[in-house]
Design an enzyme around this catalytic site. Structure first.
Site, PDB file in Angstrom:
ATOM      1  CE  LYS A   1      37.213  44.205  30.958  1.00 51.10           C
ATOM      2  NZ  LYS A   1      38.482  44.838  31.326  1.00 51.10           N
TER       3      LYS A   1
ATOM      4  CB  SER B   1      39.723  45.904  34.691  1.00 52.08           C
ATOM      5  OG  SER B   1      38.975  46.444  33.627  1.00 52.08           O
TER       6      SER B   1
ATOM      7  CB  SER C   1      36.876  48.295  31.597  1.00 54.16           C
ATOM      8  OG  SER C   1      38.024  47.809  30.946  1.00 54.16           O
TER       9      SER C   1
END
Length: 385
Positions: free
Chosen positions: A63, A115, A60
């Protein structure tokens, strides 16, 4: 002006990316993560690197790139209509529903703080029409605007894909670029956010345990967590002790605890070992007969025990530890040498001029003598009367 600034940032980042092998070679920290990089957030100096250019999965931490790209390209107040594809994403979500309308900024908040994989896809489809087009444009943006070359993202959220990879160095550079944007920095440092969606009303809490305060470390300013089975544990963190601002990336940790321990080790090392010094505008650095200087006062990062400043043939000043570890490269301006003064020739009088000077002198003497005679005669006649 923005393009010029971006070009300047890219040049600095390219310089910085060349330093990691030297940094890793000359310093050893007991890190458990497979890849790690510590940067000075302000100067971009590479303070520590471990397997910095090894391709690893980011999970993640992807991101971070999605967020800064969306912030710079999109309208934060624009309304996003959530698709079925976004809703069906696996993993962590903010539980969007198909057809839900929500602002782009709120989606970025849900993506970074909680997230949300669904939020990331909704952002991608809104910005570029599809995940595939978004990935292509994101990769181009990361190369041309941010200045990284070892990253390829195939989706906006970091869910595992074999061709979805980056490096610790690239992620450090991406994060360092992103935190220059105040909107990103605000969201990246948010600990708590009230969330009111169509299907989910809650209070979002950052997943980053150091930022949240569960693992206290003084000065933490922002962070993003990541995990997939293939990527293992990943973490991006920023910190500020009032003197230095640091950016730490750790990738591929076996245990969640390991990535936090490694991050604390990196920050301890950075804050203890380095400080800022200013190169004064116009300060001269010489190589052979050539001279170079900073066009403006320039902040550099150096070891608290001092450093070696070494000028290369291209006019870049290498800032090194006493053990030879390169910390930073600073571009200097070449000082053009002053043109040599040509002495004026003293013209010697010619023969004609010499004769003229002699005649003029003779006439002067005759004139003075005649004047003397006239004065004497005048006095004689005056006395006679």
């Amino acid at each position: 002006m923005k393009k010029l600034f971006s070009f300047f940032i890219i040049i600095l980042l390219i310089f910085s990316s060349q330093l990691n092998a030297i940094a890793a070679k000359n310093q050893h920290l007991a890190l458990k993560s497979k890849g790690a990089v510590l940067l000075d957030s302000e100067t971009g100096a590479v303070l520590y690197a471990k397997n910095a250019d090894k391709r690893l999965y980011p999970a993640s931490l992807t991101k971070i790139a999605t967020a800064i790209y969306a912030i710079e390209k999109g309208n934060l107040d624009s309304i996003v209509t959530v698709s079925k594809n976004a809703v069906e994403q696996d993993g962590t979500r903010v539980y969007l529903i198909e057809g839900e309308q929500i602002t782009l900024k709120k989606l970025i908040q849900g993506m970074l703080i909680n997230s949300g994989n669904d939020a990331a896809v909704a952002i991608a489809e809104h910005i570029d029409g599809s995940v595939e087009r978004f990935a292509a444009n994101l990769n181009r943006y990361l190369k041309t605007t941010v200045g990284v070359n070892n990253t390829n993202f195939s989706n906006p959220n970091g869910l595992f894909a074999k061709n979805h990879y980056t490096t610790a160095m690239d992620l450090a550079i991406i994060t360092n670029y992103a935190i220059k944007n105040p909107v990103f920095t605000e969201i990246f440092g948010t600990k708590v956010l009230k969330w009111e969606g169509k299907s989910w009303k809650t209070t979002l809490l950052t997943h980053h345990r150091m930022l949240k305060g569960e693992l206290p470390y003084k000065g933490i300013t922002g962070g993003k967590t990541g995990f997939t089975t293939e990527a293992k544990q990943t973490l991006a963190t920023t910190a500020d002790n009032g003197k230095l601002k640091l950016t730490a990336i750790v990738l591929n940790s076996d245990q969640k605890k390991d990535k936090y321990d490694d991050t604390a080790i990196l920050f301890d090392y950075g804050f203890k070992t380095f400080h800022h010094v200013t190169l004064k505008q116009g300060e001269i650095f010489k190589m052979d007969t050539k001279e170079y200087y900073p066009e403006n006062d320039t902040v550099i990062t150096e070891n608290v025990n001092g450093c070696i400043k070494r000028l290369n043939n291209g006019g870049a000043l290498s800032i090194e530890n006493n053990n030879g570890q390169v910390i930073q490269l600073v571009s200097l301006k070449y000082k053009e040498p002053m043109p040599k003064k040509v002495p004026k020739k003293i013209e010697k009088p010619t023969e004609n001029k010499q004769q003229l000077y002699g005649a003029n002198a003779l006439y002067g003497i005759i004139f003075i003598a005649a004047a003397g005679v006239l004065i004497g005669v005048r006095k004689k006649f005056t006395r006679g009367y």
